[in-house]
Write a protein that holds these residues in place. Structure first.
Motif, short mmCIF file in Angstrom:
data_model
loop_
_atom_site.label_atom_id
_atom_site.label_comp_id
_atom_site.label_asym_id
_atom_site.label_seq_id
_atom_site.Cartn_x
_atom_site.Cartn_y
_atom_site.Cartn_z
N GLY A 207 1.28 -2.25 5.17
CA GLY A 207 1.24 -0.79 5.23
C GLY A 207 1.35 -0.27 6.64
O GLY A 207 2.18 -0.74 7.43
N ARG A 208 0.52 0.75 6.95
CA ARG A 208 0.56 1.36 8.28
C ARG A 208 -0.78 1.23 9.00
O ARG A 208 -0.83 1.27 10.22
N ASP A 209 -1.87 1.12 8.21
CA ASP A 209 -3.21 1.18 8.80
C ASP A 209 -4.08 0.02 8.32
O ASP A 209 -5.30 0.12 8.34
N ILE A 210 -3.46 -1.06 7.88
CA ILE A 210 -4.25 -2.15 7.30
C ILE A 210 -5.07 -2.86 8.39
O ILE A 210 -6.27 -3.09 8.21
N SER B 135 0.37 11.57 1.90
CA SER B 135 -0.41 10.44 2.44
C SER B 135 -1.23 10.87 3.66
O SER B 135 -2.09 10.12 4.12
N ARG C 201 10.32 5.37 -6.49
CA ARG C 201 11.38 5.13 -5.50
C ARG C 201 12.38 6.28 -5.44
O ARG C 201 13.33 6.23 -4.66
N THR D 237 0.82 -1.22 0.00
CA THR D 237 0.00 0.00 0.00
C THR D 237 0.86 1.27 0.00
O THR D 237 0.41 2.31 -0.47
N GLY D 238 2.10 1.17 0.49
CA GLY D 238 3.00 2.32 0.43
C GLY D 238 3.25 2.73 -1.01
O GLY D 238 3.32 3.93 -1.34
N TYR E 180 0.44 4.96 -2.24
CA TYR E 180 0.58 6.36 -1.81
C TYR E 180 1.70 7.05 -2.59
O TYR E 180 1.60 8.22 -2.95
N ARG E 181 2.75 6.30 -2.88
CA ARG E 181 3.86 6.86 -3.67
C ARG E 181 3.38 7.21 -5.08
O ARG E 181 3.79 8.22 -5.65
N ARG F 110 -6.31 9.37 1.49
CA ARG F 110 -6.45 8.13 2.26
C ARG F 110 -7.79 7.46 1.95
O ARG F 110 -7.87 6.24 1.80
N ARG G 85 0.25 11.41 13.93
CA ARG G 85 -0.63 12.16 13.02
C ARG G 85 -2.09 11.82 13.32
O ARG G 85 -2.40 10.74 13.85
N VAL H 204 5.84 11.96 -0.28
CA VAL H 204 4.75 11.02 0.01
C VAL H 204 4.22 11.15 1.44
O VAL H 204 3.03 10.97 1.68
N SER H 205 5.09 11.50 2.39
CA SER H 205 4.63 11.55 3.77
C SER H 205 3.52 12.61 3.95
O SER H 205 2.42 12.27 4.42
O1 DC Z 1 6.19 1.94 3.04
P1 DC Z 1 6.59 3.12 2.18
O2 DC Z 1 7.82 3.87 2.68
O3 DC Z 1 6.67 2.81 0.74
O4 DC Z 1 5.36 4.15 2.36
C1 DC Z 1 5.35 5.37 1.70
C2 DC Z 1 4.60 6.41 2.53
O5 DC Z 1 3.21 6.13 2.57
C3 DC Z 1 5.07 6.57 3.97
O6 DC Z 1 5.26 7.95 4.23
C4 DC Z 1 3.95 6.06 4.81
C5 DC Z 1 2.74 6.15 3.90
N1 DC Z 1 1.81 5.05 4.07
C6 DC Z 1 0.65 5.28 4.75
O7 DC Z 1 0.45 6.38 5.25
N2 DC Z 1 -0.26 4.28 4.87
C7 DC Z 1 -0.03 3.07 4.35
N3 DC Z 1 -0.96 2.11 4.49
C8 DC Z 1 1.17 2.82 3.66
C9 DC Z 1 2.09 3.83 3.54
#
Ligand code: DC
Length: 231
Positions: free
Chosen positions: A130-133, A104, A92, A35-36, A39-40, A110, A188, A100-101
């Motif tokens: 990811g971060r919020d799955i 996102s 990348r 999922t990152g 967002y990228r 989102r 956040r 991206v930060s």
């Molecule tokens: O895992 P990554 O570094 O490729 O993620 C890129 C950006 O996306 C990172 O700043 C965190 C964000 N992200 C997010 O907010 N939620 C997700 N589910 C995955 C990534």
């Protein structure tokens, strides 16, 4: 119940999520969703259109119209497309990593990504990373893994990776950046990085990738109903 489980893997940057999630998916014959990368792709498109992270409304409107797809190439690698354009390598670039930060964190971005992720994962048989799955996208996932490593270990991994590419870097500075990013990501307002109450935490300090992959596969197998674990 889904015929095949959803495996949700969350955790901070540098814990090894992508490598581990990809290998677990391969071993189980599941779809892998990074999922990152999605967002990228949005950050890349915003940049292409000359938008900056402050253009919140325009980026949210753009994201609502964006079609982000992940496709497996014949060699098993994953390609990332946005509106039909292959951006696998472009996303990348350090420029995109910086954009991206904040992008996102835009609620409209989102909302759209979560919508697409739910479509991809709904049939099950997916490893989504990811971060919020486990907290937002699929709080009902059958398997929830929170993958961590200490900031010192993640800094060492990142330092070695840069070394391997011939880039000299300051280990202490890398660790400070990692700690700062952790604080930002977990504080956040919108979908902060957090562990679900029923997640299994796997700390990867001192473990090889193979050991982590094996441990997660065991957790997935143990989660399956007894009558399907042999198939
Ligand atoms: O895992 P990554 O570094 O490729 O993620 C890129 C950006 O996306 C990172 O700043 C965190 C964000 N992200 C997010 O907010 N939620 C997700 N589910 C995955 C990534």
């Amino acid at each position: 119940m889904r015929p095949k489980p959803i495996v949700a893997i969350d955790g901070p940057a540098g814990a090894g999520k992508s490598t581990v999630a990809r290998r677990v998916a391969q071993a189980l014959g599941f779809l892998y969703v990074d999922t990152g990368a999605m967002y990228r792709a949005i950050a890349w498109q915003a940049d292409e259109l000359g938008l900056t992270p402050d253009d919140v409304e325009a980026i949210a409107a753009m994201a609502r119209q964006s079609d982000v797809r992940l496709e497996e190439a014949p060699d098993g690698t994953q390609r990332v497309f946005i509106n039909g354009v292959d951006v696998t390598d472009a996303i990348r670039a350090p420029r995109i990593s910086n954009l991206v930060s904040p992008i996102s964190a835009i609620p409209g971005v989102r909302a759209r990504m979560v919508e697409l992720q739910r479509q991809m994962g709904a049939p099950g048989g997916v490893v989504m990373e990811g971060r919020d799955i486990q907290t937002v996208v699929f709080p009902d996932a059958e398997v929830k893994i929170f993958l961590t490593a200490s900031p010192a270990e993640r800094a060492r991994r990142r330092w070695r990776e840069l070394q391997g590419r011939g880039v000299t870097a300051d280990l202490a500075q890398i660790q400070r950046d990692i700690e700062e990013r952790d604080t930002r990501d977990s504080q956040r307002d919108m979908s902060p990085l957090s562990k679900a109450a029923d997640a299994i935490e796997v700390n990867t300090d001192g473990l090889t990738i193979e050991q982590v992959v094996e441990r997660i596969i065991r957790i997935v197998r143990e989660s399956l109903p007894a009558d399907s674990s042999s198939g």
